[in-house]
Write an enzyme that holds these catalytic residues in place. Sequence first.
Site, PDB file in Angstrom:
ATOM      1  N   HIS A  16       0.827  -1.212   0.000  1.00 12.02           N
ATOM      2  CA  HIS A  16       0.000   0.000   0.000  1.00 12.02           C
ATOM      3  C   HIS A  16       0.864   1.267   0.000  1.00 12.02           C
ATOM      4  O   HIS A  16       0.710   2.137  -0.860  1.00 12.02           O
ATOM      5  CB  HIS A  16      -0.899  -0.027   1.251  1.00 12.02           C
ATOM      6  CG  HIS A  16      -1.823   1.136   1.384  1.00 12.02           C
ATOM      7  ND1 HIS A  16      -3.165   1.054   1.110  1.00 12.02           N
ATOM      8  CD2 HIS A  16      -1.611   2.421   1.786  1.00 12.02           C
ATOM      9  CE1 HIS A  16      -3.743   2.230   1.304  1.00 12.02           C
ATOM     10  NE2 HIS A  16      -2.818   3.073   1.739  1.00 12.02           N
ATOM     11  N   GLU A  17       1.791   1.329   0.936  1.00 16.82           N
ATOM     12  CA  GLU A  17       2.628   2.538   1.055  1.00 16.82           C
ATOM     13  C   GLU A  17       3.575   2.694  -0.132  1.00 16.82           C
ATOM     14  O   GLU A  17       3.885   3.813  -0.543  1.00 16.82           O
ATOM     15  CB  GLU A  17       3.412   2.524   2.372  1.00 16.82           C
ATOM     16  CG  GLU A  17       2.557   2.549   3.634  1.00 16.82           C
ATOM     17  CD  GLU A  17       1.593   3.731   3.709  1.00 16.82           C
ATOM     18  OE1 GLU A  17       1.850   4.765   3.049  1.00 16.82           O
ATOM     19  OE2 GLU A  17       0.572   3.613   4.408  1.00 16.82           O
ATOM     20  N   HIS A  56       1.752   4.496  -2.868  1.00 22.43           N
ATOM     21  CA  HIS A  56       1.861   5.944  -2.663  1.00 22.43           C
ATOM     22  C   HIS A  56       3.261   6.441  -3.044  1.00 22.43           C
ATOM     23  O   HIS A  56       3.424   7.477  -3.692  1.00 22.43           O
ATOM     24  CB  HIS A  56       1.628   6.301  -1.185  1.00 22.43           C
ATOM     25  CG  HIS A  56       0.206   6.202  -0.749  1.00 22.43           C
ATOM     26  ND1 HIS A  56      -0.835   6.784  -1.443  1.00 22.43           N
ATOM     27  CD2 HIS A  56      -0.359   5.612   0.347  1.00 22.43           C
ATOM     28  CE1 HIS A  56      -1.970   6.544  -0.802  1.00 22.43           C
ATOM     29  NE2 HIS A  56      -1.710   5.836   0.281  1.00 22.43           N
TER      30      HIS A  56
END
Length: 432
Positions: free
Chosen positions: A224-225, A228
């Site tokens: 997820h990170e 980003h």
Amino acid sequence: VPYNTYSLFTNADLKFPKVADENGNLMEMSHSRFYSALYSKDRDYRERAFKAYLKPYVDNVNSFSSLFNGNLKANIFYAKARKYNSAREAALFKNNIPISVYDNLVEAVNKNIAPMYRWASLKKKLLKIDELHPYDVYVTLFDQKLEKKYSYEESKQIVNDSLKIMGEDYLTSLNKAFDNRWIDVYETKAKRSGAYSSGTTFGVHPYVLLNWTDLLNDVFTLAHEMGHNMHSYYTGLHQPYTYANYSIFLAEVASTFNENLLLDHLIKISESKEEKLFLLEKYLNNITTTVYRQVMFAEFESLTHSKAENGEALTPDVLCKLYKDVYQKYWGPEMKIDEEESYTWARVPHFYYNFYVYQYATGFAASEALALKVKSEGEPAVQKYLDYLKVGSSDYPINILDKAGVNMNSQEPILAVTTKMNQIIDEIENLI
């Protein structure tokens, strides 16, 4: 001002009652203990925790109603002063999001709510209960016998393997981050909790903060990170300072896109029926909480603003009935709603964020549609996705997604999610 007061009230001043935990030990309820309790296998404890947590909101409902109404009136005042037709139009204008996108999202989910009813029915059956209650919706149905441990080094490889479909350009950038200490991995003294990606700092690569504990959740957090991180990295490389960031409307697309591909990969390599069921359930819960629940909030938010704009009085009783009716609609006939749940509007901080929550659902739906295109079309869709990561804020969010192949004015992205939910429920039913 209403949010600041609300935040102080709910986080600092609110006193929660004590409740007996699974082992009979008396403890004071809190925000974090409540969320933890909802995953407990002990149903009596879940019910006790649920009722104890909501008690102070029930007891202070007039104060929360005053804060809630104050926030609505502030939004409406500023919208009218700036000559907008509604508070919602004013909130969406900043990113040039048409009202139709919001309405289309709510309408599409309402038309395709059947998978939620199927999931509620299946939960009730597998939990072997006569009535499904709000405190039953988070408990895990399929436990892995032993929770696997995932080292950080092993997890980097798993994330790499899951993103192979993205090609050499993306993987090279990803491994540049892995190999050059862009990530602060482990918990240390005085380090903030949770996980975070720093976003675009012009002229410097983005950083990621983690607090690694060797759990499956950490693997998903890493994917997820890094979604980003790659979004910020590509934007910083290809945009001038003015456009070297991206809007909230786009922020969660790249992160949930990576999670989507990771989950697909983990399901493919799962070593047992139990592990596969566990992963399928995890994805269903993602859809439930990120799409259906957030659209339910978005519908309630729109409804309350409309009524306030029409001069209707939103008393605590009216707010409770409105919330209960919307909650019932989204969970369907299998759900038996406890009186306490109707006060949940009083505890959701996002209702003070001014038409924010719908973006969780649009982001998730867009990432689902983009992942589907990458998996079915291959290289052309991958290139469009990489171009999407490079655009930053040099165009409006709707146009950026449109160029990537997702029309958020259509129902296609929502249908991609609801179709996937039905497919997962089919697969779970076949496996059990």
